[in-house]
Design a protein around this motif. Structure first.
Motif, short mmCIF file in Angstrom:
data_model
loop_
_atom_site.label_atom_id
_atom_site.label_comp_id
_atom_site.label_asym_id
_atom_site.label_seq_id
_atom_site.Cartn_x
_atom_site.Cartn_y
_atom_site.Cartn_z
N PHE A 31 0.83 -1.28 0.18
CA PHE A 31 -0.07 -0.06 -0.07
C PHE A 31 0.94 1.26 -0.07
O PHE A 31 0.39 2.35 -0.18
CB PHE A 31 -1.07 0.01 1.12
N ALA A 34 0.47 3.44 -3.29
CA ALA A 34 -0.72 4.06 -3.45
C ALA A 34 -0.77 5.19 -2.18
O ALA A 34 -1.18 6.32 -2.53
CB ALA A 34 -1.83 3.24 -2.88
N ALA A 37 1.26 8.33 -3.81
CA ALA A 37 0.48 8.86 -5.12
C ALA A 37 -0.70 9.79 -4.41
O ALA A 37 -0.81 10.85 -5.00
CB ALA A 37 -0.39 7.58 -5.69
N ILE A 38 -1.46 9.18 -3.47
CA ILE A 38 -2.35 10.10 -2.74
C ILE A 38 -1.64 11.43 -2.34
O ILE A 38 -2.11 12.43 -2.39
CB ILE A 38 -3.16 9.22 -1.63
#
Length: 135
Positions: A31, A34, A37-38
């Motif tokens: 994770f 991700a 990227a957020i």
């Protein structure tokens, strides 16, 4: 494909259990991309932070409830089919309670209905959801 192979018993769990354990043990690492990227899109999310937080909380509650009721439903079905589950004593107790109510309402002249009890709770007439424990 994995679900079909496991469901049809063409693939045994002993062959994949080590790989599954490895993936579960290291799940948090998967994770990280991700999350990075957020954080790269934080300026876009900043304007809608309250909406984003609401969606996160609401979906967490929905997933929790859906999972809980699914586990209860599947355990209930398995107990009805005679398979051993952690909830089997509770379903057994529910069925025994229904049987006691039927016996009490049947108008039995010998007075057997109200005095019957579950074998796990001798003499009490109260059915415990935990096998072997009196209520």
């Amino acid at each position: 494909m994995l679900l079909v192979l496991l469901g049809t018993h063409n693939l045994k769990t002993k062959y994949i259990s080590e790989a599954c354990d490895y993936l579960i043990d290291n799940m948090s690492v998967f994770f990280i991309p991700a999350g990075v990227a957020i954080m790269g899109c934080f300026s876009i999310l900043e304007a809608a932070a309250a909406k984003f937080a609401f969606v996160c909380i609401a979906t967490t509650v929905i997933v929790f409830l859906a999972t809980s009721y699914t586990v209860l439903f599947v355990s209930w079905i398995m107990a009805k089919l005679g398979k051993d589950t952690a909830l089997a004593p509770a379903v057994e107790a529910e069925n025994a309670a229904k049987a006691n109510i039927k016996n009490a309402d049947s108008g039995n002249t010998h007075g057997e209905g109200a005095g019957k009890h579950h074998p796990h709770t001798p003499g009490t007439g109260i059915i415990s959801p935990i096998a072997g424990k009196e209520a």
